[in-house]
Scaffold this active site. Structure first.
Site, mmCIF file in Angstrom:
data_model
loop_
_atom_site.group_PDB
_atom_site.id
_atom_site.type_symbol
_atom_site.label_atom_id
_atom_site.label_comp_id
_atom_site.label_asym_id
_atom_site.label_seq_id
_atom_site.Cartn_x
_atom_site.Cartn_y
_atom_site.Cartn_z
ATOM 1 N N ARG A 54 47.151 10.845 71.201
ATOM 2 C CA ARG A 54 47.952 9.743 70.670
ATOM 3 C C ARG A 54 47.476 8.452 71.322
ATOM 4 O O ARG A 54 47.627 8.264 72.526
ATOM 5 C CB ARG A 54 49.433 9.989 70.943
ATOM 6 C CG ARG A 54 49.889 11.306 70.371
ATOM 7 C CD ARG A 54 51.247 11.735 70.871
ATOM 8 N NE ARG A 54 52.320 10.917 70.335
ATOM 9 C CZ ARG A 54 53.595 11.273 70.340
ATOM 10 N NH1 ARG A 54 53.951 12.430 70.855
ATOM 11 N NH2 ARG A 54 54.513 10.494 69.844
ATOM 12 N N LYS A 75 38.107 48.681 93.780
ATOM 13 C CA LYS A 75 37.563 47.869 92.700
ATOM 14 C C LYS A 75 37.019 46.580 93.274
ATOM 15 O O LYS A 75 37.503 46.072 94.272
ATOM 16 C CB LYS A 75 38.596 47.563 91.626
ATOM 17 C CG LYS A 75 39.800 46.773 92.079
ATOM 18 C CD LYS A 75 40.812 46.759 90.964
ATOM 19 C CE LYS A 75 42.051 45.985 91.383
ATOM 20 N NZ LYS A 75 41.912 44.591 91.242
ATOM 21 N N ASP A 121 66.519 24.346 64.113
ATOM 22 C CA ASP A 121 65.674 25.332 63.436
ATOM 23 C C ASP A 121 66.442 26.569 62.995
ATOM 24 O O ASP A 121 65.862 27.471 62.378
ATOM 25 C CB ASP A 121 64.524 25.762 64.361
ATOM 26 C CG ASP A 121 63.699 24.589 64.845
ATOM 27 O OD1 ASP A 121 63.374 23.725 64.013
ATOM 28 O OD2 ASP A 121 63.380 24.534 66.041
ATOM 29 N N ASP A 164 58.338 24.848 63.647
ATOM 30 C CA ASP A 164 58.769 23.597 64.239
ATOM 31 C C ASP A 164 57.619 23.055 65.088
ATOM 32 O O ASP A 164 56.654 23.779 65.371
ATOM 33 C CB ASP A 164 60.026 23.837 65.078
ATOM 34 C CG ASP A 164 60.556 22.569 65.711
ATOM 35 O OD1 ASP A 164 60.491 21.512 65.054
ATOM 36 O OD2 ASP A 164 61.007 22.626 66.859
ATOM 37 N N VAL A 217 51.060 15.999 53.300
ATOM 38 C CA VAL A 217 52.004 15.418 54.249
ATOM 39 C C VAL A 217 53.127 14.767 53.451
ATOM 40 O O VAL A 217 52.874 13.941 52.571
ATOM 41 C CB VAL A 217 51.327 14.381 55.165
ATOM 42 C CG1 VAL A 217 52.339 13.779 56.121
ATOM 43 C CG2 VAL A 217 50.176 15.018 55.929
#
Length: 1603
Positions: free
Chosen positions: A1011, A1526, A1210, A615, A1146
């Site tokens: 977009r 450390k 879905d 999806d 597509v």
């Protein structure tokens, strides 16, 4: 929508005059010069439609008819343009685009997309007649516009395209494609009439008759629902069945109390293994037949089946509970008032509440904001503006955009009050229930009038009411007849592992072998009886009949297929699930969500995936839109405030816990800061030029600005530098220089962004303004306008109120009122929206935003704009063509396998050629998509250069800083630019250069997956608006063809725009999506994106996530084209010709429906889809998603499919795929609940498949092989022993010991191997995704490997038995030569050999667990014999008592034979493995050798650091808790040291200890980073920006790792 020919005039000879440039408020008096064109050429290149001229030598190229569906040959057009702009291009040159090998691949994407889109626009407008004006007061401008619209429908002559070898090749390709179609038709007809198809049809017919399944016939003329049903008590009758309409109850559970037991028994015993064990158990329970016990098979079989049935029943019970919750939801319904006398039946009583399950067809429901829709309803009335109801359909199609539904005016008026509703005499006629979500047919009959019903008036179940106070709806479909339920997978299949099919075949082979072996021994017994038994006096009258002896052998050898194969396998898979759930690298800290496995059945399928169906919204994207870039007046700016304000811990490498805590304390946890917040500090007035520059430089430094690069990286092109200036600098510039030409253009553009939308501002609980928008795009734009100083504070039907901050937030604000005159809403046909407002100064201005191809045609200087856009597209297409050729060249020169070549020589330098081969292949793959980061000579410059000159300084008072919206013109249009080289003011005056820059920016934005939108504006005279308003009012109130009339009226006013600017919105991907898809592609997995969004959106996301490459060949299938089958056939031939670098198909849902209805098209489509690299299906319904998954699952042999999604839409495809993955996303948990595995982010799929999936596949394969191997090894000794006992079925082993073989003594070795085996480390598997192919090709388990293991078992069994028989049984010096001693010796050898091979030879990550398993198995066997020797009393058949303790246990020869036999078997095994690895090495062998080199292993860990980040963080936290010191570091992943648990970080870090130097040198990775290996740490420093958060870290080549 304006036609392409509106601006299809000849190119103008325009000489841009900076002094003649107009401000937006200036009157438009001058006209653009137009000239005629001798040779018109009309083609679509990229994102536009062009008209230009071609020189005579190019040849005659004319336009094809727009409605014909054909398109011009791109190669010939490009060649013509090349000759026009640069002169002829030699065919032999390296950049010749007419070369048949190149085929202009750079023109592949947008020419096809936008050619198709604009062609459809032309066709749609060609069908519409001219709309003439009705008013005598029509202005001249509107008359001219109407004339232009009328002339657009004229057809043009169509002549063939000739000349150019590209055209000839394209013609041949289409001809070949047409010739191919009959073959597909014949193939389809043969398939339809095959015996298998006819048998399947017959089976369905018989099944329907037995189960009495009757198909419901269609109604005569639709479903009739009277609106006056509210005054009736009885329920409506369905004319199709003669009964009441179905109720509104839904059921997703599979079983009822009555059907559970019979259906489960059938399901369980339909499994081949269960049926086999059932038959064996029946034989075992027959008296005197079994030599291995009576209930040893039936009892564990019943337990195993009961466990499986209980699990299935519990899962179904959970579904039943969820159904019950949904059916018991409540809704408000309009009901009659009923009293005892029944006298007031016609009166309506108030709204009452009922449960969803009680809703019936004909009921009228009232829904409030945020209510779920209980059934499919017809919208009767809405309290929203203009009677519009906004709904969210994420559960139906996955779209997050709100959809506007509007009832018919006649219905809305009749249902506005209770009284009117009661008296409304209307009848609704709707279509029968069906699957189609995007089309609806119906009508309303009222007062002798009929009006059509479309999808715009229907709201489906599963939708949610948004931004609407309340609405009324008439129920038309209920329950299982609603769209969402008809698209659901009501009978999901029971999933079984793909490996089970191969195991079943092997089981059949073993069954045949058992039967053959039993027959052989039975026949041998008959022969022995005739030769030996008859002569033996002590065997008289002891003959056994054929069936008992045959059944006895069947029972004896039945455990060659042990029940433990399935019981122990369940244990193995449950343990695998535990490791999956506990993997810290797949834990999402932000949402506190770990991976959750809901099934253990299909673990191994995760390592065999070949197709992924994903999806889009919520799965690949993050359900959020971010305003990212803008271009105005020729300059591009990047809006990255959110990234600059983000915590530094979001960068891709880890930090220490101390620094992490400090950053959290110091970070602002409130709302997202805006640019105005940064500019809120008091500002000093500008002084001298030097002071200004130093101040700006200082402010940039304080704000963290970088002129050369932004922190943001495009997911599609992460290597592209982001050289745009920040919008923070834009605001600084506007404040410092408010009266420059650029500043006025920029401010007006920001104002257009703030005005041109339909968002509604609201205040939340914190009194902050939020925006309710129909689409997230508009929301992002309005939020960006607020951050840039133009805040929409209020909006009503008549006005929009904008708050501005001319001098920053601290400098005070001003609120301006803009009167809304008209809004022309966006539609998919128009691809734009417009708003007409009256500015505060009284002028009327129209703002329009839309697709770039659309706005470009509506500009005042449209011809100039097109010419510049063509030039930009030509240069871009040239670059893409070169990139595609490079990819094809690279793909053709490298082998698909990255394993070491087959070499016959075994030398000490063998690793060097392996390194070289690995380096070449991995580097070529990590080079990924060839793309040059440096600008080519032809590339249009994107950054604004330094100003070439200064303008005369004008004295402008400080009070003269007015907004352009007020229309006030200062005394001087420009002022002296006293800043540094931010903006070139001369560029803003040159329209032609602005067009070139703007279109170049838009092209760049689109290639980055953003977009894009273009903005235009124009000022309208009062008289012109008055005349147009009359036409528009008539159109909006028309009852016939309203939409067409509105669009036609809009075309008259939407023209002659000035270019305002462009925007780019990022549909934000989830973290790591693009990188994950790249690695999945390298792993040989094809990814399909199935979405309900529109085509353009899907393609943009395809770019962002790198599903579509910049050079991809796109095949768009559209039902409106007449040559869909030709296009598919041509694409198949072109892909097979191996001249395409990357191909994508597509297709939309409507086209897919037509394809599925035609068998020929269906065959063509799936042949094309399987060949292509990726498929994007847009506007797909849930049922179409499921059908695509099902088709690939069935059509592609040996394919394993995976579906992943996050929404209810879905669910169907998740249930249909072999493996279903649910995302626990923003659309809810519906998909996660029904999935097999749920994860929080798409990127976790990478480790789930490439690491855990591959491990589980290898483990399961080795478990199955090891089980069959040990069974044949053990029981073949039984068969060999039968020769020495007259084939009477006497067992070599004592009965109790025999029954414990699989349970106690050999179960742990195979279980531990199936749980803990890791042939390669996680870092290697993530760094080299190509290693995943072992599961896709079935290389770990197939018939070849199976028979190899069985040969080994047979050989070792023969060695074991005959060494025992020769060296021990026939040895007269042994103390005990009885059957029990022989059996214990053979048994001991077999048990020790099984543990040695499985734990020491086959397991590659040897640990203390392997030693533990060995001790328990072998030690347990000898302990068992000690117990038997001491406690056994029944010595009738076997002399057990005192055996190991007193007799053969004290015999040295027994132990010598034991040790020699084990050594012989192991030497034989190791010899075979050595020969295979030497002469036929695999990729696994190669990388096992690579992992032994610390420097190379360290490089692997660095390449996989992104995916293993959480595991390292966990290790760091554990180190801190242990009190270890450390260093406080950042962005430096420590190479793993020591052992860590499965699934957390690097599994192979023990070679590099803390503080020990492992190597030196430097190299560079594909992302341009310098690697330094040394001191136990790998420092990655990108050249361009140290610690860049988005710098790609792909896999490293060996040369880089070694320096």
């Amino acid at each position: 929508m304006a036609n392409d020919e509106q601006n299809a005039e000849s190119p103008a000879n325009i000489s841009p005059d900076p002094g003649a440039s107009r401000f937006p408020e200036d009157a438009m008096t001058s006209q653009e010069a137009q000239t005629s064109t001798p040779a018109p050429l009309r083609t679509r290149l990229g994102r536009l439609t062009i008209d230009t001229q071609v020189s005579e030598e190019v040849g005659s190229i004319e336009t094809t008819e727009e409605g014909s569906g054909s398109r011009p040959n791109i190669e010939v057009v490009q060649h013509a343009l090349d000759q026009l702009v640069e002169g002829p291009v030699p065919c032999g040159s390296p950049i010749s685009l007419t070369d048949s090998r190149r085929r202009a691949r750079g023109l592949s994407l947008r020419p096809q997309i936008f050619f198709h889109n604009t062609q459809n626009n032309d066709e749609a407008q060609a069908e519409n007649p001219t709309h003439h004006a009705h008013s005598e007061d029509m202005a001249i401008e509107l008359a001219e516009a109407a004339d232009r619209v009328g002339t657009e429908s004229k057809t043009r002559e169509d002549t063939p395209i000739a000349k150019g070898d590209g055209a000839i090749r394209d013609k041949k390709l289409k001809s070949a494609a047409i010739d191919t179609l009959p073959n597909y038709m014949q193939l389809t007809q043969k398939q339809g009439h095959s015996l298998g198809c006819r048998a399947k049809d017959l089976f369905h017919i018989i099944r329907r008759k037995i189960l009495r399944i009757n198909e419901i016939p269609p109604s005569k003329n639709g479903r009739h629902i009277p609106l006056v049903h509210v005054s009736q008590k009885e329920q409506l009758i369905d004319e199709r069945t003669g009964r009441h309409y179905v109720n509104n109850t839904i059921r997703s559970s599979r079983y009822t109390l009555w059907t559970f037991l019979p259906r489960q028994l059938i399901a369980q015993f339909s499994k081949l293994a269960n049926f086999y064990f059932l038959c064996v158990s029946i034989l075992q329970m027959i008296p005197t037949l079994s030599t291995t016990g009576t209930y040893t098979t039936i009892v564990p079989l019943i337990f195993f089946i009961t466990l499986s049935m209980s699990k299935e029943g519990y899962d179904d019970y959970r579904r039943y509970k969820l159904d019950k919750i949904e059916n018991n939801r409540e809704v408000v319904i309009l009901k009659l008032k009923e009293d005892a006398s029944g006298a007031n039946e016609s009166e309506l009583e108030p709204w009452i509440t009922k449960k969803w399950r009680d809703v019936r067809v004909g009921d009228i429901v009232k829904l409030n904001r945020d209510d779920w829709v209980p059934a499919d309803i017809l919208l009767l009335a809405s309290e929203g503006p203009n009677g519009v109801a906004y709904i969210e359909t994420a559960a139906l199609d996955g779209e997050s955009n709100l959809k506007a539904k509007q009832s018919l005016p006649m219905i809305a008026e009749a249902c506005s009050t209770h009284e009117k509703l009661l008296n409304c005499d209307a009848e609704i006629v709707v279509e029968d229930p069906n699957l189609d979500l995007y089309n609806f047919e119906g009508k309303v009959a009222m007062d002798d009038e009929e009006r059509p019903l479309t999808n715009s008036q229907i709201i489906y179940r599963g939708s949610t009411i948004r931004n609407t106070p309340s609405c009324l709806g008439l129920v038309i479909f209920t329950g299982e007849e609603t769209k969402i339920r008809m698209n659901a997978n009501k009978n999901p299949r029971t999933k079984a592992p793909t490996l089970q099919a191969l195991v079943n075949k092997i089981v059949i082979c073993v069954v045949i072998f058992v039967i053959a072996l039993s027959i052989f021994n039975t026949v041998a017994y008959r022969l022995w009886k005739n030769t030996t038994e008859k002569r033996s006096w002590y065997l008289e009258d002891s003959t056994v009949p054929f069936f008992p002896i045959f059944a006895g052998f069947i029972i004896m050898f039945n455990t060659l297929i042990p029940l433990s194969l399935y019981v122990s396998l369940e244990i193995v898979k449950v343990a695998q699930i535990v490791f999956l759930n506990d993997d810290i690298d797949m834990y999402h800290e932000e949402t506190n969500t770990p991976l959750e496995a809901r099934t253990s059945t299909i673990n191994e399928d995760l390592g065999q995936i070949s197709f992924i169906f994903s999806d889009k919204t919520g799965t690949l994207t993050d359900n959020s839109m971010m305003f990212r870039k803008l271009t105005v007046a020729g300059t591009a700016w990047i809006h990255d405030v959110d990234i600059r304000a983000a915590d530094i811990g979001d960068r891709p490498f880890i930090k220490s816990k101390k620094r992490k805590e400090k950053s959290r304390k110091g970070s602002n946890s409130g709302k997202r800061p805006s640019n105005l917040d940064i500019l809120a500090t008091p500002r000093e007035p500008p002084k001298a030029l030097g002071d200004t520059r130093s101040r700006i430089s200082r402010e940039r430094s304080e704000a963290g600005l970088q002129r050369s690069s932004s922190q943001w990286r495009s997911p599609a092109l992460p290597s592209r530098p982001q050289a745009q200036l920040s919008t923070l600098e834009l605001l600084r510039y506007l404040q410092d220089h408010p009266h420059t030409f650029f500043a006025r253009k920029a401010r007006f553009f920001l104002l257009s962004v703030a005005l041109c939308h339909t968002c509604l501002p609201e205040k939340d609980d914190d009194d902050e303004i939020i925006y309710q928008a129909a689409s997230p795009d508009e929301n992002a734009l309005v939020r960006a306008a607020r951050e840039l100083g133009y805040m929409v504070v209020d909006r009503n039907v008549n006005a929009i109120y904008i708050k501005t901050f001319p001098n920053g937030r601290e400098g005070g604000s001003a609120t301006e009122r803009y009167e809304i005159l008209d809004v022309i809403e966006f539609s998919s046909a128009r691809k734009r929206m417009s708003i007409i407002v009256r500015l505060p100064n009284g002028k009327i201005c129209m703002f329009c935003k839309g697709a770039d191809t659309t706005i470009m045609q509506l500009l005042r200087l449209a011809v100039m704009a097109k010419r510049q856009a063509v030039e930009i597209e030509r240069k871009v297409s040239l670059r893409r063509s070169v990139e595609a050729q490079e990819v094809i060249r690279r793909n053709s020169t490298h082998r698909p396998s990255i394993g070491g070549p087959s070499r016959n020589s075994v030398t000490l330098n063998r690793l060097q050629p392996i390194r070289d081969d690995f380096d070449r292949c991995l580097w070529s793959r990590e080079g990924g998509d060839y793309s040059s980061n440096e600008a080519t000579p032809d590339q249009t410059p994107r950054l604004t250069p330094r100003p070439s000159g200064q303008y005369p300084q004008s004295v402008v008072p400080a009070a003269a800083r007015h907004s352009i919206a007020f229309g006030e013109t200062p005394r001087a249009p420009m002022e002296r630019d006293t800043s540094d080289d931010l903006v070139d003011e001369s560029l803003a005056l040159d329209e032609e250069k602005v067009f070139a820059r703007c279109f170049g920016h838009i092209n760049d934005f689109a290639s980055e997956g953003l977009r894009t939108l273009l903005y235009g504006y124009r000022f309208i005279e009062e008289k012109e608006y008055t005349v147009w308003k009359k036409l528009f009012s008539e159109a909006t109130t028309s009852l016939v063809n309203r939409q067409e009339m509105v669009e036609r009226a809009a075309e008259m006013i939407e023209r002659d725009f000035e270019l305002g600017g462009g925007t780019a919105i990022e549909d934000k991907l989830q973290k790591g999506v693009a990188e994950t898809i790249d690695k999945l592609r390298r792993a040989g997995i094809k990814l399909w994106m199935l979405t309900g969004d529109k085509r353009e959106t899907a393609i943009n996301i395809g770019y962002s996530c790198r599903l579509i490459k910049d050079y991809s060949i796109i095949t768009i299938l559209d039902k409106n084209d007449n040559d869909v089958e030709k296009r598919m056939a041509a694409a198949i031939l072109e892909i097979n010709s191996e001249t395409i670098a990357h191909s994508v198909v597509v297709v939309d849902g409507a086209t897919l429906a037509d394809i599925e209805a035609d068998e020929t098209l269906k065959t063509l489509f799936f042949d094309l889809a399987i060949l292509t690299d990726s498929v994007i299906c847009c506007r797909a319904s849930p049922s179409q998603k499921a059908s695509l998954v099902k088709a690939i699952r069935k059509k592609v042999d040996k394919s394993v499919t995976l579906a992943i999604g996050d929404g209810a839409n879905d669910i169907a495809m998740i249930q249909e795929a072999h493996v279903g993955i649910g995302i626990t996303g923003k659309e809810g948990l519906q998909a996660a609940r029904v999935s097999d595995y749920s994860i929080a982010q798409f990127r976790f799929l990478l480790k789930l498949l490439l690491v855990h999936g591959r491990w589980n596949y290898v483990r399961t394969c080795k478990y199955v092989l090891g089980t069959f191997w040990k069974e044949l090894l053990f029981y073949l000794t039984q068969a060999l022993y039968q020769r020495y006992n007259g084939y009477t079925g006497t067992s070599l082993y004592e009965q109790w010991s025999l029954s414990m073989f699989n349970t106690l003594f050999t179960s742990l070795p195979v279980i531990f191997m199936g749980v803990f085996e890791k042939d390669l480390s996680a870092s290697t598997l993530l760094a080299v995704p190509e290693l995943y192919h072992i599961g896709q090709r079935g290389e770990a388990f197939n018939f070849k490997i199976y028979f190899g293991w069985m040969f080994l078992a047979s050989s070792q069994s023969v060695i074991t038995y005959f060494m025992m028989d020769t060296l021990y049984a026939d040895n007269p010096t042994v103390k005990d030569g009885g059957v029990f001693a022989m059996g214990v010796l053979t048994y001991s050898v077999v048990v020790t050999l099984i543990s040695s091979k499985l734990q020491l030879i086959e397991m590659h990550n040897k640990s203390v667990l392997a030693l533990f398993s060995f001790i328990l198995s072998v030690g347990g066997w000898f302990g068992w014999n000690l117990i038997l020797s001491a406690l056994y009393n029944d010595n009738i058949i076997y002399n057990v008592e005192g055996g190991l303790l007193a007799r053969f246990g004290r015999d040295l020869s027994w132990w010598a034979v034991y040790c020699c036999t084990i050594a012989a078997c192991l030497i034989f095994d190791i010899t075979i493995i050595t020969i295979r690895a030497t002469f036929w090495p695999t990729d696994v062998d190669t990388f096992k050798e690579i992992e032994k080199v610390p420097e190379l292993r360290a490089g692997m860990e660095a390449a996989a650091s992104m995916e293993l980040q959480n595991g390292r963080l966990k290790k760091e936290d554990e180190s801190e808790k242990a009190g270890r010191r450390k260093s406080d570091y950042s962005y430096t992943p420590i190479v793993g040291a020591g052992k860590i648990s499965e699934g957390s970080g690097s599994e192979d870090g023990r070679a590099v200890k803390e503080g020990r130097r492992v190597g030196r040198g430097s190299g560079r990775n594909a992302g341009g980073a310098v690697m330094t290996v040394g001191q136990g740490r790998i420092n990655a420093e990108p050249r361009s920006s140290l610690h860049s958060p988005s710098t790609e870290r792909p896999s490293m080549s060996l040369a880089d790792m070694e320096g």
